[in-house]
Every structure is written in structure tokens, then in C-alpha cells.
Design a protein around this motif. Structure first.
Motif, PDB file in Angstrom:
ATOM      1  N   ASP A   1     -63.871 -28.463  28.589  1.00 34.11           N
ATOM      2  CA  ASP A   1     -63.811 -29.317  27.399  1.00 34.11           C
ATOM      3  C   ASP A   1     -62.991 -28.691  26.272  1.00 34.11           C
ATOM      4  N   SER A   2     -61.796 -28.218  26.609  1.00 34.84           N
ATOM      5  CA  SER A   2     -60.929 -27.583  25.610  1.00 34.84           C
ATOM      6  C   SER A   2     -59.653 -28.403  25.421  1.00 34.84           C
ATOM      7  N   LYS A   3     -59.064 -28.276  24.239  1.00 40.09           N
ATOM      8  CA  LYS A   3     -57.742 -28.834  23.943  1.00 40.09           C
ATOM      9  C   LYS A   3     -56.921 -27.736  23.284  1.00 40.09           C
ATOM     10  N   ILE A   4     -55.715 -27.508  23.802  1.00 37.94           N
ATOM     11  CA  ILE A   4     -54.897 -26.386  23.337  1.00 37.94           C
ATOM     12  C   ILE A   4     -53.527 -26.884  22.915  1.00 37.94           C
TER      13      ILE A   4
ATOM     14  N   SER B   1     -34.561 -23.078  12.801  1.00 37.99           N
ATOM     15  CA  SER B   1     -35.320 -24.321  12.912  1.00 37.99           C
ATOM     16  C   SER B   1     -35.753 -24.579  14.350  1.00 37.99           C
ATOM     17  N   ARG B   2     -35.644 -23.592  15.197  1.00 36.16           N
ATOM     18  CA  ARG B   2     -35.923 -23.779  16.615  1.00 36.16           C
ATOM     19  C   ARG B   2     -37.416 -23.593  16.910  1.00 36.16           C
ATOM     20  N   TYR B   3     -37.959 -24.503  17.674  1.00 39.57           N
ATOM     21  CA  TYR B   3     -39.367 -24.413  18.045  1.00 39.57           C
ATOM     22  C   TYR B   3     -39.612 -25.265  19.278  1.00 39.57           C
ATOM     23  N   GLY B   4     -40.741 -25.061  19.903  1.00 37.17           N
ATOM     24  CA  GLY B   4     -41.162 -25.875  21.036  1.00 37.17           C
ATOM     25  C   GLY B   4     -42.669 -25.976  21.042  1.00 37.17           C
ATOM     26  N   THR B   5     -43.190 -27.126  21.412  1.00 39.40           N
ATOM     27  CA  THR B   5     -44.626 -27.376  21.404  1.00 39.40           C
ATOM     28  C   THR B   5     -45.077 -27.858  22.773  1.00 39.40           C
ATOM     29  N   LEU B   6     -46.153 -27.261  23.285  1.00 38.96           N
ATOM     30  CA  LEU B   6     -46.738 -27.683  24.553  1.00 38.96           C
ATOM     31  C   LEU B   6     -48.247 -27.871  24.372  1.00 38.96           C
ATOM     32  N   PHE B   7     -48.817 -28.737  25.174  1.00 37.98           N
ATOM     33  CA  PHE B   7     -50.239 -29.037  25.091  1.00 37.98           C
ATOM     34  C   PHE B   7     -50.896 -28.792  26.451  1.00 37.98           C
ATOM     35  N   GLY B   8     -52.164 -28.415  26.436  1.00 35.78           N
ATOM     36  CA  GLY B   8     -52.865 -28.194  27.692  1.00 35.78           C
ATOM     37  C   GLY B   8     -54.345 -27.978  27.472  1.00 35.78           C
ATOM     38  N   GLN B   9     -55.002 -27.492  28.506  1.00 35.12           N
ATOM     39  CA  GLN B   9     -56.422 -27.185  28.435  1.00 35.12           C
ATOM     40  C   GLN B   9     -56.740 -26.138  29.491  1.00 35.12           C
ATOM     41  N   PHE B  10     -57.808 -25.386  29.280  1.00 37.89           N
ATOM     42  CA  PHE B  10     -58.202 -24.389  30.256  1.00 37.89           C
ATOM     43  C   PHE B  10     -58.652 -25.061  31.550  1.00 37.89           C
ATOM     44  N   ASP B  11     -58.249 -24.481  32.666  1.00 39.92           N
ATOM     45  CA  ASP B  11     -58.808 -24.927  33.939  1.00 39.92           C
ATOM     46  C   ASP B  11     -60.278 -24.531  33.957  1.00 39.92           C
TER      47      ASP B  11
ATOM     48  N   ASN C   1     -58.239 -20.338  32.801  1.00 38.72           N
ATOM     49  CA  ASN C   1     -56.975 -20.019  32.139  1.00 38.72           C
ATOM     50  C   ASN C   1     -56.039 -21.217  32.125  1.00 38.72           C
ATOM     51  N   VAL C   2     -54.913 -21.042  31.437  1.00 41.48           N
ATOM     52  CA  VAL C   2     -53.870 -22.059  31.358  1.00 41.48           C
ATOM     53  C   VAL C   2     -52.559 -21.338  31.051  1.00 41.48           C
ATOM     54  N   THR C   3     -51.437 -21.903  31.512  1.00 35.54           N
ATOM     55  CA  THR C   3     -50.143 -21.237  31.339  1.00 35.54           C
ATOM     56  C   THR C   3     -49.121 -22.204  30.769  1.00 35.54           C
ATOM     57  N   PHE C   4     -48.328 -21.715  29.805  1.00 34.18           N
ATOM     58  CA  PHE C   4     -47.249 -22.485  29.188  1.00 34.18           C
ATOM     59  C   PHE C   4     -45.942 -21.719  29.380  1.00 34.18           C
ATOM     60  N   THR C   5     -44.845 -22.439  29.684  1.00 33.01           N
ATOM     61  CA  THR C   5     -43.532 -21.801  29.799  1.00 33.01           C
ATOM     62  C   THR C   5     -42.525 -22.567  28.955  1.00 33.01           C
ATOM     63  N   TYR C   6     -41.822 -21.840  28.088  1.00 34.62           N
ATOM     64  CA  TYR C   6     -40.778 -22.407  27.234  1.00 34.62           C
ATOM     65  C   TYR C   6     -39.421 -21.879  27.701  1.00 34.62           C
ATOM     66  N   THR C   7     -38.388 -22.683  27.546  1.00 33.48           N
ATOM     67  CA  THR C   7     -37.025 -22.247  27.799  1.00 33.48           C
ATOM     68  C   THR C   7     -36.276 -22.211  26.467  1.00 33.48           C
ATOM     69  N   VAL C   8     -35.860 -21.018  26.058  1.00 33.87           N
ATOM     70  CA  VAL C   8     -35.155 -20.835  24.783  1.00 33.87           C
ATOM     71  C   VAL C   8     -33.675 -20.643  25.088  1.00 33.87           C
ATOM     72  N   ASP C   9     -32.834 -21.624  24.723  1.00 31.22           N
ATOM     73  CA  ASP C   9     -31.393 -21.543  24.976  1.00 31.22           C
ATOM     74  C   ASP C   9     -30.718 -20.564  24.030  1.00 31.22           C
ATOM     75  N   ASN C  10     -29.744 -19.822  24.562  1.00 35.45           N
ATOM     76  CA  ASN C  10     -28.938 -18.909  23.752  1.00 35.45           C
ATOM     77  C   ASN C  10     -29.798 -18.129  22.755  1.00 35.45           C
ATOM     78  N   PRO C  11     -30.753 -17.348  23.213  1.00 33.20           N
ATOM     79  CA  PRO C  11     -31.629 -16.626  22.275  1.00 33.20           C
ATOM     80  C   PRO C  11     -30.832 -15.652  21.412  1.00 33.20           C
TER      81      PRO C  11
END
Length: 264
Positions: A71-74, A84-94, A99-109
Motif C-alpha cells: 500500500d505504498s505510492k512513490i 532545467s533538466r529533470y525526470g519524474t517516475l512513479f511506482g510502488q514497493f513490490d 523493493n522498487v527500481t527506477f531508471t532514468y536516461t540523462v542525455d549528454n550529461p
């Protein structure tokens, strides 16, 4: 939009400070976080107008430590301060693994940049937790596409991936496939911690949405396990992100991360 997002995070921090139980005090609070980064190349465009873009793949794994994961929201957000670069992901614990895993792709860091990872967790019982982690962003370029920073990953377990090319169906309707076998092992000094415990292996291919459940198993008497999953018609030569979740006898679940190239 970004300012509204951080206003929400600030509000959540205030709620956390006001309502968190002292039982959640400590280094990780009710959540443990693991982070790594991986340099790679992505291709944009099509036909004769394709462009190779260096990227940093940022992976954030969160584990519910001192709170029931159900019963979690992340909400998990990455930013690069000063841009101004950012990324947002949503999930919940299994609810089983915790646990839960998020992966972001950052172009030209950008070089010498700071990576900021903010996440907030809200449980149905009214418990909130939020915090921000900062790391140095990998400077991935066309000349540096293999850099991997695993400083914050779990170091007592290791994975090796083997690939076997195969086909599905009968010619002329057969489809190319690959069987991926993952061997999970541990330091002998810690093998008793992980003996006869469940393991789960998920995978992610860049461009796909989220992780796919690959296989699960149980470790043997020394904490080792072999699990296999099949990819049907995978993009040949693409990267494959393999994430193993390894259970310890204390019911903690640790991530073990590995990137390989699809060879079939």
C-alpha cells in the motif's frame, strides 16, 4: 511544472517531519536507497539522419526497511541543479520483495555536474517519508561510453550472465530468441546469510517501459542460484539491464545490477 513539483516535495518533507514515528529515525529511515550510473550510447532519428547521443543511465533502487512495503505510492525525481533538466517516475514497493527500481536516461550529461535524486513515499496508513540524495553525475561522452559507477550497490553478491541463441516456432515462421541465464553468487564468508533464500531477476531494455519480470528461484546451501529467462525477437546489439533482487535471512532484499549487450 518543475517548481510545482518541488513545492510538493517541500510540503511532503514538512508532513514527514511532523508525523514520522521515532522508530523510523536513523540513516535510512524506513527506506534504503541504492544508486548506480552507466554510460552508454543512444541513437535518435531514423534513416540517414540518425545521431548517436551519449547518455548516463541512472538507476535508483529503493527498499522498504522498517515499514510494511504494501500500500505504498512513490514519486522519484532526478534533477541537475543549475539546469532545467529533470525526470519524474512513479511506482510502488513490490509487496513480496519489498523493493522498487527506477531508471532514468540523462542525455549528454554535463561535465562536473551534480545529480540530485529526490523521492517521497506515502503509505496508506498515513506514514510519509522523503529525502534527497546527491551524487556526481558521470560525464558520459562519445569517447567514454563504458564507464560504470557501482559505488552505492550491494557488494556481497555478484551476477554473471550467459546467453544462448535460439528460435521460437517452426520455420518459415520461426522467430529469433535468446535465453539469458543469470548466475547469482556470494562471498563465502557471507554465504550462510543468503542460503535457501528467494531471488528474483528483472530486466529492462532501453526504450521499453519499466522492468519486466524475468525469472525467480531459490538459492542453494551456499547462497548461489541459477535462473533463466527468454527474450523473443530482442533488438540485437542493444543493452540489457539485468537487476537481481537477493533476499537475506533477515528479510532484507538487496539489488545486484549488471549491464550486458544482447548478442543474438
Amino acid at each position: 511544472m518543475l517548481s510545482a513539483l518541488f513545492a510538493s516535495l517541500a510540503l511532503l518533507i514538512g508532513l514527514t517531519a511532523a508525523g514520522a514515528s521515532p522508530a523510523y529515525a536513523g540513516l535510512d529511515g524506513p527506506v534504503a536507497a541504492y544508486v548506480d550510473q552507466h554510460c552508454a550510447m543512444d541513437t535518435t532519428g531514423s534513416g540517414k539522419t540518425t545521431t548517436a547521443v551519449p547518455v548516463d543511465r541512472v538507476t535508483l533502487n529503493l527498499e522498504a526497511v522498517s515499514h510494511d512495503p504494501a500500500d505504498s505510492k512513490i514519486t522519484a525525481v532526478y534533477t541537475i541543479p543549475g539546469t532545467s533538466r529533470y525526470g519524474t517516475l512513479f511506482g510502488q514497493f513490490d509487496p513480496t520483495r519489498g523493493n522498487v527500481t527506477f531508471t532514468y536516461t540523462v542525455d549528454n550529461p554535463p561535465a562536473a555536474a551534480t545529480l540530485s535524486l529526490s523521492y517521497e513515499v506515502a503509505w496508506a496508513d498515513g506514514t510519509y517519508y522523503s529525502t534527497t540524495l546527491t551524487r556526481t553525475l558521470l560525464h558520459c561522452t562519445r569517447d567514454n561510453t563504458t564507464g560504470v559507477d557501482k559505488e552505492w550497490w550491494f557488494d556481497d553478491a555478484y551476477t554473471t550472465a550467459f546467453q544462448q541463441c535460439t528460435t521460437v516456432g517452426t520455420w518459415p515462421y520461426s522467430i529469433r530468441a535468446v535465453d539469458v541465464t543469470v548466475h547469482i553468487s556470494h562471498d563465502l564468508s557471507h554465504s550462510s546469510w543468503f542460503a535457501r533464500q528467494p531471488v528474483w531477476v528483472d530486466y529492462w531494455i532501453p526504450g521499453k517501459k519499466g522492468y519486466t519480470s524475468g525469472a525467480s528461484g531459490v538459492t542453494d546451501s551456499v547462497g548461489d542460484a541459477w535462473v533463466t529467462f527468454r527474450l523473443v525477437a530482442p533488438p540485437s546489439g542493444a543493452e540489457l539491464d539485468i537487476l537481481s533482487s537477493v533476499r537475506e535471512d533477515t528479510s532484507r532484499t538487496y539489488p545486484v545490477h549488471k549491464w550486458v549487450t544482447i548478442g543474438c
